[in-house]
Each structure stands twice: as structure tokens, then as C-alpha cells.
Design a protein around this motif. Structure first.
Motif, PDB file in Angstrom:
ATOM      1  N   LYS A 239       0.833  -1.209   0.000  1.00 12.29           N
ATOM      2  CA  LYS A 239       0.000   0.000   0.000  1.00 12.29           C
ATOM      3  C   LYS A 239       0.867   1.259   0.000  1.00 12.29           C
ATOM      4  O   LYS A 239       0.662   2.183  -0.789  1.00 12.29           O
ATOM      5  N   VAL A 240       1.841   1.295   0.875  1.00 15.62           N
ATOM      6  CA  VAL A 240       2.707   2.472   1.004  1.00 15.62           C
ATOM      7  C   VAL A 240       3.531   2.688  -0.265  1.00 15.62           C
ATOM      8  O   VAL A 240       3.652   3.811  -0.755  1.00 15.62           O
ATOM      9  N   PHE A 241       4.070   1.620  -0.818  1.00 18.04           N
ATOM     10  CA  PHE A 241       4.857   1.765  -2.041  1.00 18.04           C
ATOM     11  C   PHE A 241       3.990   2.286  -3.189  1.00 18.04           C
ATOM     12  O   PHE A 241       4.389   3.205  -3.915  1.00 18.04           O
ATOM     13  N   CYS A 242       2.810   1.714  -3.361  1.00 19.82           N
ATOM     14  CA  CYS A 242       1.924   2.134  -4.466  1.00 19.82           C
ATOM     15  C   CYS A 242       1.491   3.581  -4.311  1.00 19.82           C
ATOM     16  O   CYS A 242       1.482   4.346  -5.283  1.00 19.82           O
ATOM     17  N   GLN A 243       1.136   3.989  -3.113  1.00 23.71           N
ATOM     18  CA  GLN A 243       0.749   5.384  -2.899  1.00 23.71           C
ATOM     19  C   GLN A 243       1.909   6.316  -3.231  1.00 23.71           C
ATOM     20  O   GLN A 243       1.728   7.348  -3.870  1.00 23.71           O
ATOM     21  N   GLY A 244       3.104   5.973  -2.793  1.00 22.63           N
ATOM     22  CA  GLY A 244       4.270   6.798  -3.083  1.00 22.63           C
ATOM     23  C   GLY A 244       4.547   6.896  -4.575  1.00 22.63           C
ATOM     24  O   GLY A 244       4.879   7.966  -5.094  1.00 22.63           O
ATOM     25  N   ALA A 245       4.402   5.776  -5.274  1.00 24.50           N
ATOM     26  CA  ALA A 245       4.631   5.789  -6.725  1.00 24.50           C
ATOM     27  C   ALA A 245       3.599   6.679  -7.422  1.00 24.50           C
ATOM     28  O   ALA A 245       3.948   7.448  -8.321  1.00 24.50           O
ATOM     29  N   ILE A 246       2.360   6.597  -7.002  1.00 23.76           N
ATOM     30  CA  ILE A 246       1.305   7.419  -7.607  1.00 23.76           C
ATOM     31  C   ILE A 246       1.537   8.900  -7.327  1.00 23.76           C
ATOM     32  O   ILE A 246       1.410   9.740  -8.213  1.00 23.76           O
ATOM     33  N   TRP A 247       1.879   9.213  -6.090  1.00 21.45           N
ATOM     34  CA  TRP A 247       2.040  10.614  -5.682  1.00 21.45           C
ATOM     35  C   TRP A 247       3.451  11.148  -5.928  1.00 21.45           C
ATOM     36  O   TRP A 247       3.737  12.306  -5.627  1.00 21.45           O
ATOM     37  N   GLN A 248       4.341  10.303  -6.429  1.00 19.15           N
ATOM     38  CA  GLN A 248       5.723  10.675  -6.725  1.00 19.15           C
ATOM     39  C   GLN A 248       6.435  11.266  -5.499  1.00 19.15           C
ATOM     40  O   GLN A 248       6.968  12.372  -5.534  1.00 19.15           O
ATOM     41  N   LEU A 249       6.422  10.494  -4.414  1.00 20.70           N
ATOM     42  CA  LEU A 249       7.143  10.904  -3.213  1.00 20.70           C
ATOM     43  C   LEU A 249       7.828   9.704  -2.584  1.00 20.70           C
ATOM     44  O   LEU A 249       7.532   8.561  -2.919  1.00 20.70           O
ATOM     45  N   ASN A 250       8.738   9.981  -1.674  1.00 17.74           N
ATOM     46  CA  ASN A 250       9.482   8.936  -0.993  1.00 17.74           C
ATOM     47  C   ASN A 250       8.660   8.453   0.205  1.00 17.74           C
ATOM     48  O   ASN A 250       8.654   9.067   1.264  1.00 17.74           O
ATOM     49  N   SER A 251       7.994   7.331   0.026  1.00 16.36           N
ATOM     50  CA  SER A 251       7.111   6.804   1.067  1.00 16.36           C
ATOM     51  C   SER A 251       7.853   6.350   2.312  1.00 16.36           C
ATOM     52  O   SER A 251       7.252   6.220   3.371  1.00 16.36           O
TER      53      SER A 251
END
Length: 117
Positions: free
Chosen positions: A61-73
Motif C-alpha cells: 500500500k505504502v509503495f503504491c501510494q508513493g509511486a502514484i504521488w511521486q514521493l518517498n514513502s
């Protein structure tokens, strides 16, 4: 849930004994907007199976959200904030605290403690 402003973060750093310069450098990393949705899962037991499933779920979940939002999760400042916020909750879960929480957190703690009996 409630967040932390720059002023609150700066005051917290100063209360921990940091100099004004150190507090100003560190405080921006401790700012959190609050009012963000969260998930809570209650499981019947903590077993290797459930623990592995939870870790996999949250990492994905955290990795996918970071990839979508282009941030370092996996930002270390966020990890430190999580540790700080979890301390009073852990104490309440182990019965060694009378800290007051918001209504959502209080209800979850009560449900967890009831499931332990």
C-alpha cells in the motif's frame, strides 16, 4: 489525525533541549497536516501468518501510494513521527497510561482491550 504545525514542532524541539537553530532546522521535518484517512485492522490473533500478511499489505500500500504521488514513502522523518505518536497508544494498550485520546483512537483502544479478555 490532528497534525502538527510548524510552530508546534518548533516548540516541541525547544522543549527537548535543542537550540533555536537546531529547532528551526529540524521542525519542518516534523510538520504533519493531519486530517488524513487511516485504516485499522483487528485480527483474532497475532500469528506468523497474520503478521506476514499485514507487513505485505502495508508495504505494498505504502509503495503504491508513493509511486502514484511521486514521493518517498519511506521518508525517515515520517517514521520518526510514527514512533513518537505510537508511544502513548502503546502505553494505553498495555494498561500503563491514562492518556486521553480523540474519540476514534479511544474507541479502537477499548475494542482492542475488550478482545484481549
Amino acid at each position: 489525525m490532528q497534525g502538527k504545525t510548524l510552530q508546534e514542532a518548533t516548540a516541541e524541539c525547544l522543549a527537548q533541549g535543542m537550540s533555536e537553530q537546531q529547532a528551526q532546522a529540524l521542525a519542518p521535518h516534523k510538520v504533519s497536516p493531519g486530517n488524513k484517512p487511516s485504516n485499522t485492522l483487528l485480527l483474532p490473533e497475532l500469528s506468523p501468518y497474520y503478521l506476514g500478511a499485514l507487513i505485505a499489505l502495508y508495504e505494498h500500500k505504502v509503495f503504491c501510494q508513493g509511486a502514484i504521488w511521486q514521493l518517498n514513502s519511506f521518508d525517515q522523518w515520517g517514521v520518526e513521527l510514527g514512533k513518537q505518536l505510537s508511544g502513548p497508544i502503546y502505553q494505553a494498550l498495555t494498561g500503563s497510561s491514562s492518556h486521553s485520546f480523540d474519540s476514534s483512537t479511544t474507541a479502537l483502544i477499548k475494542q482492542f482491550l475488550a478482545a484481549q479478555n
